[in-house]
Design a protein around this motif. Sequence first.
Motif, short mmCIF file in Angstrom:
data_model
loop_
_atom_site.label_atom_id
_atom_site.label_comp_id
_atom_site.label_asym_id
_atom_site.label_seq_id
_atom_site.Cartn_x
_atom_site.Cartn_y
_atom_site.Cartn_z
N ASP A 142 46.34 21.18 39.97
CA ASP A 142 46.23 21.96 38.84
C ASP A 142 44.96 21.25 37.66
OD1 ASP A 142 47.76 20.48 36.04
OD2 ASP A 142 49.29 20.07 37.91
N THR A 143 44.45 22.17 37.49
CA THR A 143 42.79 21.46 36.82
C THR A 143 44.15 20.69 35.25
OG1 THR A 143 43.39 24.01 34.95
CG2 THR A 143 41.32 23.50 37.22
N THR A 144 45.42 21.14 35.02
CA THR A 144 45.91 20.06 33.24
C THR A 144 46.54 18.88 34.24
OG1 THR A 144 47.84 21.17 33.69
CG2 THR A 144 46.64 22.30 33.03
N VAL A 145 46.19 18.31 34.87
CA VAL A 145 46.63 16.96 34.95
C VAL A 145 46.29 16.00 34.10
CG1 VAL A 145 44.40 16.24 36.86
CG2 VAL A 145 47.16 14.95 37.35
N ALA A 149 43.88 21.84 27.39
CA ALA A 149 43.22 21.71 26.09
C ALA A 149 43.63 22.76 25.09
CB ALA A 149 41.40 22.08 26.87
N ASN A 150 44.14 23.58 25.10
CA ASN A 150 44.79 24.83 24.73
C ASN A 150 44.94 23.74 23.30
OD1 ASN A 150 44.67 26.89 25.71
ND2 ASN A 150 45.31 25.72 27.14
N TYR A 151 45.74 22.60 23.17
CA TYR A 151 46.34 21.70 21.86
C TYR A 151 44.56 21.32 21.39
CZ TYR A 151 49.38 18.89 18.35
OH TYR A 151 49.66 18.78 17.72
N ASP A 152 44.09 21.11 22.00
CA ASP A 152 42.75 20.44 20.85
C ASP A 152 42.18 21.72 20.19
OD1 ASP A 152 43.20 17.77 21.67
OD2 ASP A 152 42.01 18.07 23.50
N ILE A 153 41.90 22.93 21.42
CA ILE A 153 41.20 24.14 20.45
C ILE A 153 41.75 24.36 19.67
CG2 ILE A 153 41.04 26.07 21.33
CD1 ILE A 153 40.77 25.60 23.97
N GLY A 154 43.63 24.56 19.88
CA GLY A 154 44.34 25.12 18.59
C GLY A 154 44.37 23.94 17.37
N LEU A 155 44.11 23.25 17.17
CA LEU A 155 43.73 21.84 16.01
C LEU A 155 42.68 22.15 15.78
CD1 LEU A 155 45.39 19.21 15.04
CD2 LEU A 155 44.41 17.68 16.90
N LEU A 156 41.29 22.41 16.20
CA LEU A 156 40.13 22.77 15.89
C LEU A 156 40.26 23.36 14.87
CD1 LEU A 156 37.20 20.91 16.04
CD2 LEU A 156 37.06 22.65 18.06
N ALA A 189 49.70 23.39 17.80
CA ALA A 189 49.07 22.80 17.22
C ALA A 189 48.47 22.90 15.69
CB ALA A 189 47.59 22.93 17.89
N VAL A 190 48.38 24.14 16.23
CA VAL A 190 48.34 25.06 14.05
C VAL A 190 49.62 24.52 13.37
CG1 VAL A 190 48.64 27.43 12.78
CG2 VAL A 190 47.15 26.90 15.15
N VAL A 191 50.79 24.84 14.02
CA VAL A 191 52.04 24.29 13.41
C VAL A 191 52.03 22.83 12.96
CG1 VAL A 191 54.18 23.83 13.81
CG2 VAL A 191 53.65 25.71 14.81
N ASP A 192 50.70 21.43 13.62
CA ASP A 192 51.26 20.28 13.62
C ASP A 192 50.24 20.44 12.53
OD1 ASP A 192 52.92 20.40 15.32
OD2 ASP A 192 51.77 18.88 16.71
N ALA A 193 48.99 20.54 12.14
CA ALA A 193 47.99 20.89 11.70
C ALA A 193 48.75 21.20 10.06
CB ALA A 193 47.43 21.11 11.76
N CYS A 194 48.99 22.30 10.21
CA CYS A 194 49.76 22.72 8.71
C CYS A 194 50.75 21.47 7.96
CB CYS A 194 50.21 24.00 8.79
SG CYS A 194 49.87 25.53 9.24
N ALA A 195 51.71 21.20 9.57
CA ALA A 195 52.78 20.33 8.83
C ALA A 195 51.89 18.92 7.84
CB ALA A 195 53.86 19.94 9.79
N ALA A 196 51.08 18.37 9.03
CA ALA A 196 50.43 17.50 8.40
C ALA A 196 49.62 17.25 7.06
CB ALA A 196 49.48 17.50 9.62
N ALA A 197 48.84 18.43 6.91
CA ALA A 197 48.18 18.84 5.62
C ALA A 197 49.45 19.12 4.28
CB ALA A 197 46.82 19.94 5.64
N GLY A 198 50.47 19.28 4.43
CA GLY A 198 51.41 19.32 3.66
C GLY A 198 52.07 21.20 3.41
N LEU A 199 50.83 22.05 4.55
CA LEU A 199 51.41 23.50 4.59
C LEU A 199 52.39 24.08 4.95
CD1 LEU A 199 47.44 24.14 5.16
CD2 LEU A 199 47.97 23.91 2.79
#
Length: 314
Positions: A142-145, A149-156, A189-199
């Motif tokens: 499988d190509t996700t081995v 990349a989906n986490y990186d997409i959401g974070l970006l 990733a969006v959840v984590d980005a909000c937490a990291a930014a205090g949102l």
Amino acid sequence: MAATSVDVARRAGLSRATVSQVLNGYTHRFAAETTERVLRAAKELGYEPSAVGRMLRTGSSDFVVALIPNTTFGGNLQDIFDTVTELLAEKGLSLVLHLSTKSPNSLDRILGGILPRAVLSLQPFTPEELRILEERKVPGFDTTVDGDANYDIGLLQAEHLIKRGYRRLAFAHLQDRRSDPYGTGREKAVVDACAAAGLPAPDVFGLAIDAVSADAALAALEPNTGIVCYNDDVAIALMTASTRRHWVVPTDVGIIGMDDTPLARVMNPRLTTVGYNTAAAANMTLKAALAAIGEGDLFPAVDLGLHIVEGNSC
């Protein structure tokens, strides 16, 4: 009519037995000059080996099955698999696309029917799929081995909205009759980005690509929310809904998509989205296929070149 091994033997001036062995890969048994005569004659005649014959000789065909999640994709996937098909053809292999289903029986049937060299998947194999591959003795990869990349997409996407000053974010899944194997990583990733930014934690919702669903989604959001969208289709549905609601993009709502589709480029305002290198994605898929048939090592992580495509929607 298609050329046969008899035609190749006649053109090369060699016995049919010699030609058959060379064409079947036993070149080490013959002088380099003999091998060259056979291969040159085969090329001149446009000889194509029999897939059925190979299956009888080796127990497998020259097919590689790509197991695709039954999800909604953008047009980039076709470009990727067009390239992979051409590159595998250069190695004498044919790509077969097969949609994954809830029942593993369809995979079992195609493996039994065409005896592929390997199966590669665009998502991790399920335990049931792994069992079938083992029973059929077909290698899988499988190509996700090396990471998803989906986490990186959401974070970006999320970090771009935060940099633009949005203090409240939302994540919009695509919600249709198909599965959603990629949205979970992006949402996290969006959840984590909000937490990291205090949102505050982001609002999370799903919508179909229709006016009713998009209108209802926006009605539930506060103004000045930045929306991370699963793909450009979702983003465009929300942009048109914002117009009906008399919200101004990007002042009243910010929207960012994913895929950089042709339609995103002609929206007014131009949709801000995430692009990636489709050639790199094709190369990653090719390496996964070659690794599965034993013609390559476990491939290193491939840089997909994820990047923000600047627009005016956020």
